[in-house]
Design an enzyme around this catalytic site. Structure first.
Site, PDB file in Angstrom:
ATOM      1  CB  CYS A  45       1.585 -13.434 -57.233  1.00  0.00           C
ATOM      2  SG  CYS A  45       0.100 -12.460 -57.044  1.00  0.00           S
TER       3      CYS A  45
HETATM    4  C1  BEZ Z   1      -1.112 -13.411 -53.049  1.00  0.00           C
HETATM    5  O1  BEZ Z   1      -0.653 -13.464 -54.178  1.00  0.00           O
HETATM    6  O2  BEZ Z   1      -0.839 -14.250 -52.212  1.00  0.00           O
HETATM    7  C2  BEZ Z   1      -2.041 -12.303 -52.654  1.00  0.00           C
HETATM    8  C3  BEZ Z   1      -1.939 -11.077 -53.254  1.00  0.00           C
HETATM    9  C4  BEZ Z   1      -2.790 -10.051 -52.855  1.00  0.00           C
HETATM   10  C5  BEZ Z   1      -3.754 -10.291 -51.911  1.00  0.00           C
HETATM   11  C6  BEZ Z   1      -3.863 -11.552 -51.342  1.00  0.00           C
HETATM   12  C7  BEZ Z   1      -3.022 -12.571 -51.709  1.00  0.00           C
END
Ligand code: BEZ
Length: 211
Positions: A45
């Protein structure tokens, strides 16, 4: 219920990193890309928010507002913003919705319980100036989105909103487009003055008409 193409995008009022937003009022007569993030302080994200921030001018050029959502509150988003600026080479320059109660996530069916009960999937909604949903995309948490693809689809949607055309496989801005089958050959001659190639009666290509 799932949101389908052609539905009016559900309206809502929410707190964001840029203050309280009434969604439909905020949209005005713009196009919009609304996209969800599973949670704050997560690695994929963080790269996505930096990526969208870097490309904001490309969305502005398409009369398109961008707005993110993450299922944490705005106070948390504001702390996360600093990390995005520090690590991604771009400051967050569009609103990020605080959705700790999942109000907007539920409205847009962004939580898929068989994937996770608490985190959103990576949803993308493109909404037109008529407030109707033009495109939905759903990615799992483990796959970051491709902003070139979001812009490519936006170009296709905006083109077909203005002309009776569709875009072929792997089309990108500047490529030939397909004339709608609702247009006769005779009408195509006047509507597409650059001419067209008739490969089959149902497959007629013409240079992109807005260039
Ligand atoms: C991420 O943004 O890296 C992420 C968020 C939730 C679960 C897995 C990855």
């Amino acid at each position: 219920m799932a949101i389908r193409l052609g539905d009016v995008a559900p309206d809502f009022t929410a707190e964001t990193t840029e203050g309280t937003i009434n969604f439909h009022e905020w949209l005005g007569d713009s196009w919009c890309v609304l996209f969800s993030h599973p949670a704050d302080f997560t690695p994929v994200c963080t790269t996505e928010l930096g990526g969208f921030a870097k490309r904001k001018a490309d969305f502005d050029a398409r009369n398109t507002k961008i707005i993110g959502l993450s299922v944490d509150d705005v106070a948390s988003h504001n702390k996360w913003k600093a990390d995005i600026g520090e690590t991604q080479g771009a400051e967050l320059n569009f609103p990020l919705i605080g959705d700790e109660n999942h109000k907007v996530a539920d409205l847009y069916d962004m939580i898929h319980p068989n994937a996770s009960d608490t985190l959103t999937v990576r949803s993308v909604f493109i909404i037109g100036p008529d407030k109707k949903v033009k495109l939905t995309l759903t990615y799992p948490a483990s796959t970051g989105r491709n902003i070139d693809e979001v812009l490519r689809v936006l170009d296709s949607l905006q083109l077909s909103a203005g002309y009776q055309v569709a875009t072929p496989v792997n089309w990108t801005n500047g490529g030939d487009v397909i004339i709608s089958n609702a247009v006769s050959d005779e009408d195509a001659t006047t509507k597409f003055p650059k001419g067209f190639t008739k490969i089959k009666p149902y497959l007629r290509l013409t240079p992109q008409p807005n260039l």
